[in-house]
Design a protein around this motif. Structure first.
Motif, PDB file in Angstrom:
ATOM      1  N   ALA A 113      48.683  40.989  30.062  1.00 47.52           N
ATOM      2  CA  ALA A 113      47.437  40.181  30.540  1.00 47.52           C
ATOM      3  C   ALA A 113      46.400  39.986  29.504  1.00 47.52           C
ATOM      4  O   ALA A 113      45.825  38.933  29.676  1.00 47.52           O
ATOM      5  N   GLU A 118      50.399  35.604  35.415  1.00 43.31           N
ATOM      6  CA  GLU A 118      48.903  35.063  35.660  1.00 43.31           C
ATOM      7  C   GLU A 118      48.666  34.486  36.940  1.00 43.31           C
ATOM      8  O   GLU A 118      47.764  34.667  37.713  1.00 43.31           O
ATOM      9  N   ALA A 123      48.667  37.268  39.550  1.00 43.85           N
ATOM     10  CA  ALA A 123      47.388  38.106  39.372  1.00 43.85           C
ATOM     11  C   ALA A 123      46.328  37.428  40.202  1.00 43.85           C
ATOM     12  O   ALA A 123      45.499  37.889  40.788  1.00 43.85           O
TER      13      ALA A 123
END
Length: 201
Positions: A115, A17, A20
């Motif tokens: 995700a 995360e 990302a």
């Protein structure tokens, strides 16, 4: 693994995360430059391919452990029928491209599963196509290349909790190789001949 570390599909979710988020805020830093080369081996249709170094942002990454090689050729029975002497069965580029498509669809699905917190227990993708070699062997004109492949299919078998067919379909279409083979791509061909090389001297 620490008690507070979240691992899903072999990925540290917190680090995933964070990456990302960084990629979203710094898109230029995560662009990839990819390449490969293939050298003819002296027997018709036989080449040895090598994976090139790649770039990540403005950094070039090259190391010996990534210098993968792939010996390409053809189907022994077809080569025998076509007159190849001492033919050997090798991986054929089309089949490798199909395996890359199938594997990349799995990549698209599993990255998005991580995700979105979806657990995938089993995943298999099978890709098939019908191939007409007429254009390859100059039995058909180049303008008929659009009909070389027919019935290209990808069958995805997936099991797991919270698996939704529409979401899996979307995630599969996010796979880069799916984009490469399904959408129009411009390939800029450059041919260097000895005569052209001498002219530059």
């Amino acid at each position: 693994m620490t008690d507070d570390q979240r691992i899903r599909h072999g990925v540290d979710v917190d680090k995933f995360e964070g990456f990302a988020e960084y990629a979203s805020e710094n898109p230029d830093e995560v662009q990839l430059g990819l390449g490969a080369r293939s050298t003819y081996e002296g027997t018709c249709a036989h080449s040895l391919a090598r994976i090139d170094s790649y770039t990540l942002g403005d950094e070039t990454i090259a190391r010996e452990t990534r210098e993968y090689t792939i010996p390409y050729g053809g189907w022994k029975e077809v080569l025998d029928a076509g007159g190849w002497v001492g033919s050997a069965d090798r991986m054929e580029p089309i089949e490798v491209a199909l395996s890359a498509l199938a594997s990349c669809i799995n990549v698209g699905i599993t990255i998005n599963a991580v995700a979105n917190g979806v657990d995938v227990e089993r995943l298999r993708t099978r890709v098939r196509t019908d191939f007409d070699p007429g254009v390859l062997f100059s039995l058909a004109d180049l303008d008929e290349a659009g009909g070389v492949f027919e019935n290209l299919t990808a069958e995805i078998e997936i099991e797991g909790e919270d698996v939704d067919g529409d979401r899996i379909d979307e995630w599969a279409r996010r796979a880069p190789v799916y984009t490469l083979v399904s959408l129009a791509q411009d390939v800029e061909l450059t041919v260097a001949t000895p005569a052209e090389a001498r002219a530059d001297d």
